[in-house]
Design a protein around this motif. Structure first.
Motif, PDB file in Angstrom:
ATOM      1  N   MET A   1      28.781   3.918  51.077  1.00  0.00           N
ATOM      2  CA  MET A   1      29.907   4.797  50.839  1.00  0.00           C
ATOM      3  C   MET A   1      29.895   5.314  49.402  1.00  0.00           C
ATOM      4  O   MET A   1      29.151   4.854  48.550  1.00  0.00           O
ATOM      5  N   ALA A   2      30.764   6.257  49.131  1.00  0.00           N
ATOM      6  CA  ALA A   2      30.806   6.898  47.821  1.00  0.00           C
ATOM      7  C   ALA A   2      31.641   6.093  46.833  1.00  0.00           C
ATOM      8  O   ALA A   2      32.480   5.288  47.228  1.00  0.00           O
ATOM      9  N   PRO A   3      31.431   6.316  45.524  1.00  0.00           N
ATOM     10  CA  PRO A   3      32.327   5.725  44.524  1.00  0.00           C
ATOM     11  C   PRO A   3      33.734   6.326  44.641  1.00  0.00           C
ATOM     12  O   PRO A   3      33.954   7.304  45.345  1.00  0.00           O
ATOM     13  N   GLU A   4      34.673   5.732  43.920  1.00  0.00           N
ATOM     14  CA  GLU A   4      36.068   6.178  43.966  1.00  0.00           C
ATOM     15  C   GLU A   4      36.220   7.518  43.259  1.00  0.00           C
ATOM     16  O   GLU A   4      35.681   7.738  42.175  1.00  0.00           O
ATOM     17  N   SER A   5      36.962   8.441  43.859  1.00  0.00           N
ATOM     18  CA  SER A   5      37.195   9.757  43.267  1.00  0.00           C
ATOM     19  C   SER A   5      38.407   9.721  42.336  1.00  0.00           C
ATOM     20  O   SER A   5      39.190   8.762  42.331  1.00  0.00           O
ATOM     21  N   GLN A   6      38.586  10.785  41.543  1.00  0.00           N
ATOM     22  CA  GLN A   6      39.766  10.897  40.684  1.00  0.00           C
ATOM     23  C   GLN A   6      41.049  10.830  41.496  1.00  0.00           C
ATOM     24  O   GLN A   6      42.029  10.186  41.094  1.00  0.00           O
ATOM     25  N   GLN A   7      41.066  11.507  42.628  1.00  0.00           N
ATOM     26  CA  GLN A   7      42.272  11.493  43.464  1.00  0.00           C
ATOM     27  C   GLN A   7      42.591  10.079  43.933  1.00  0.00           C
ATOM     28  O   GLN A   7      43.771   9.664  43.937  1.00  0.00           O
TER      29      GLN A   7
ATOM     30  N   GLU B   1      41.494   4.522  32.582  1.00  0.00           N
ATOM     31  CA  GLU B   1      40.671   4.370  33.786  1.00  0.00           C
ATOM     32  C   GLU B   1      39.882   5.643  34.080  1.00  0.00           C
ATOM     33  O   GLU B   1      38.686   5.598  34.391  1.00  0.00           O
ATOM     34  N   LEU B   2      40.547   6.797  33.971  1.00  0.00           N
ATOM     35  CA  LEU B   2      39.879   8.062  34.271  1.00  0.00           C
ATOM     36  C   LEU B   2      38.796   8.380  33.246  1.00  0.00           C
ATOM     37  O   LEU B   2      37.717   8.882  33.596  1.00  0.00           O
TER      38      LEU B   2
END
Length: 440
Positions: free
Chosen positions: A392-398, A417-418
Motif C-alpha cells: 500500500m501507499a504511504p500516508e497522504s497529507q489529507q 508532522e507535515l
C-alpha cells in the motif's frame, strides 16, 4: 429433371444466396462497427452506477472468458513467435528508421491484446548491463552498511534499490548515459504513453529461496486498498492502466526455475480487476493459469499495469535473479500550477480545528481537507517512506490532516508532522540512504 428436384435445387440456391447476403451484411456491419455504435447509443440513454458496488462480487467467469483467448500470429505479424500467448519480438531484426507498424502492434497488445510482450536483445550489447550491475553492487553495499538488511513477507535476503534511476546516475554517470541512451526505450514508451513520459526504475535482486508474490495490479489503483478502489469511478479504473507502462530489463539470465514474472495474459481487459485481485477465488485462478517466459540477460518484458502479475519463486540453489524494474509515467496527471500546501494549511489550521470541534468530520470539513491538502502521496522517496506491508501507499497529507484533527493536534504538532513528511518525501539529499529488502 423432375419438377420436385428443380424446386428443391432452386430453394437451396435461394437459401445459399440469402445466407451469403446476410453474411455479407453482417460483415459490413462489423467492419463499420455498427454493433458498437448501437451499444453506445443504448449506453447514452441509460444512467448506470458510476462506481463498482462493494456489495456485489466481481465476476470470475468473466475473467475466465477473457483470459482463455488465444493470441494469433496474424494479429502480430512482426513478432518472431508467440510463446504461451505472449508475442516475442527480436530487437536485432528491426530497422528503427520506421517504427510505425511495430508501435501499432505494441499499443494494440497492451490495450486490447494479451497485455504483455517480450523484446529479445533489448540490450544487444550486454557490456552496459555488466557496468550497470557493478554500480548497483556498490549502491547495495553502501546502503546495507548504512541500514542493514531487512526482511519482509517475500523472503529474507532479497535486495531492492528504490529510485535506482537517480542513484545510478550519481554512482556511475558513464554507464547511466549508455544505459538510457538505448533507443528502444523511446520506441516502447512512445508507443503506449506518447511523448513527455518520465522513467523511474527500481532494482530487484531475488536470491535463492525468494518466495513468489501474490498476484496483483500496479500503480495507480493497484496501490489502493479494496475499500478505496470502489470509491473511484469506472472510467478511472480504465484510465489508471493507461497512465503507466510497466516493464523489466533482465540483468541476469532468468531461467524458469529462478522465478521470472508470472503473467495472466488478457487480464488487463477485465474491468473490475483492481478490486478483485486480492480475493481468494481470483488468486486461485491466477495460480492455476499464469504463464512465465524465460529471459536472457539484456531481454526486456513490458506489460500493462492492469495485467494480473506476480514475481515468481526462485527455487534454484545458487542463482540470483536480477532485474531493473521499469515504471514509466504519462506526462498527463500533473497540475497546471504548483501549489505549496503547507503555508495554506498552517494559515487555516486553527480555524479548521475549531470547525471540526463543532461539526466533527462533517461533509464541509472533509471538503476543505480535500481542497487544501494533497490527497496523493506520490511521488515520494520510498527509501524514507516505504509502502506499508502489502504494497500500500504511504500516508497522504489529507490522511495526516484528518488524523491530527481527530486526535486533537495543535497547529505546531500538525505542521511538524507535515514538514517531517515533506522532508522524508524529498529525493534531494536522500539518494543512497538505504536499501529496502523487498521481493518483486
Amino acid at each position: 429433371m423432375a419438377p420436385s428436384m428443380q424446386a428443391g435445387r432452386s430453394t437451396a440456391i435461394t437459401v445459399a444466396a440469402t445466407a451469403a447476403s446476410i453474411a455479407s451484411i453482417a460483415g459490413l456491419l462489423y467492419h463499420l462497427e455498427i454493433p458498437s455504435l448501437l451499444q453506445q447509443r443504448v449506453k447514452a440513454r441509460r444512467v448506470e452506477p458510476r462506481c463498482y458496488s462493494s456489495m456485489t462480487k466481481p465476476s470470475l467467469p468473466e475473467l475466465r472468458i477473457l483470459t482463455q483467448q488465444q493470441t494469433l500470429h496474424e494479429t502480430y505479424p512482426l513478432a518472431s513467435t508467440i510463446e504461451k500467448n505472449i508475442p516475442i519480438y527480436d530487437c536485432a531484426t528491426f530497422d528503427l528508421t520506421d517504427t510505425e507498424r511495430l508501435q501499432d502492434e505494441l499499443y494494440h497488445n497492451l490495450v486490447s491484446g494479451p497485455g504483455v510482450y517480450v523484446l529479445k536483445n533489448f540490450f544487444a550489447d550486454t557490456s552496459v548491463i555488466d557496468s550497470t550491475n557493478l554500480a548497483y553492487e556498490d549502491i547495495i553495499s553502501r546502503e546495507l552498511q548504512a541500514s542493514g538488511a531487512k526482511g519482509d513477507h517475500f523472503g529474507t535476503g532479497n535486495s531492492r534499490i528504490w529510485n535506482a534511476f537517480s542513484k545510478h546516475a550519481l554512482q556511475d554517470p558513464e554507464s547511466y548515459v549508455r544505459y538510457f541512451s538505448n533507443r528502444w526505450f523511446k520506441v516502447v514508451c512512445d508507443s503506449y504513453l506518447g511523448p513527455g513520459y518520465q522513467i523511474t526504475t527500481q532494482v530487484n535482486i531475488v536470491r535463492p529461496g525468494g518466495k513468489a508474490q501474490m498476484p496483483h495490479r500496479d500503480y495507480h489503483l493497484g496501490f489502493q486498498t479494496d475499500e478505496d478502489v470502489v470509491a473511484w469511478p469506472k472510467a478511472v479504473h480504465h484510465m489508471s492502466g493507461l497512465l503507466t507502462l510497466q516493464g523489466a530489463v533482465a540483468h541476469t539470465d532468468m531461467p524458469l526455475e529462478s522465478g521470472p514474472t508470472r503473467l495472466l495474459p488478457y487480464s488487463q481487459t477485465f474491468g473490475e480487476g483492481f478490486r478483485s485481485y486480492r480475493r481468494p477465488e481470483f488468486i486461485e485462478y491466477f495460480e492455476s493459469n499464469y504463464v512465465s517466459v524465460a529471459l536472457q540477460k539484456g531481454d526486456a518484458v513490458f506489460f500493462s499495469p492492469s495485467l494480473f502479475h506476480a514475481a515468481g519463486e526462485n527455487v534454484t540453489a545458487d542463482f540470483d535473479r536480477s532485474a531493473n524494474l521499469i515504471q514509466v509515467s504519462s506526462a498527463f496527471g500533473k497540475t497546471m500550477e504548483t501549489i505549496d500546501t503547507l503555508p495554506l494549511i498552517e494559515k487555516t489550521y486553527d480555524l479548521l480545528a475549531e470547525k471540526h470541534r463543532v461539526e466533527g468530520l462533517s461533509m464541509e470539513v472533509d471538503a476543505f481537507i480535500r481542497a487544501v491538502a494533497e490527497g496523493y502521496p506520490f511521488p515520494t522517496n520510498l527509501d524514507c517512506r516505504p509502502p506499508a506491508p502489502g504494497g500500500m501507499a504511504p500516508e497522504s497529507q489529507q490522511q495526516i490532516l484528518r488524523r491530527g484533527l481527530i486526535e486533537g493536534w495543535d497547529q505546531e504538532t500538525m505542521m511538524g508532522e507535515l514538514n517531517e513528511t515533506r522532508e522524508a518525501s524529498t529525493a534531494i539529499g536522500k539518494i543512497g540512504v538505504q536499501t529496502k529488502v523487498f521481493g518483486t
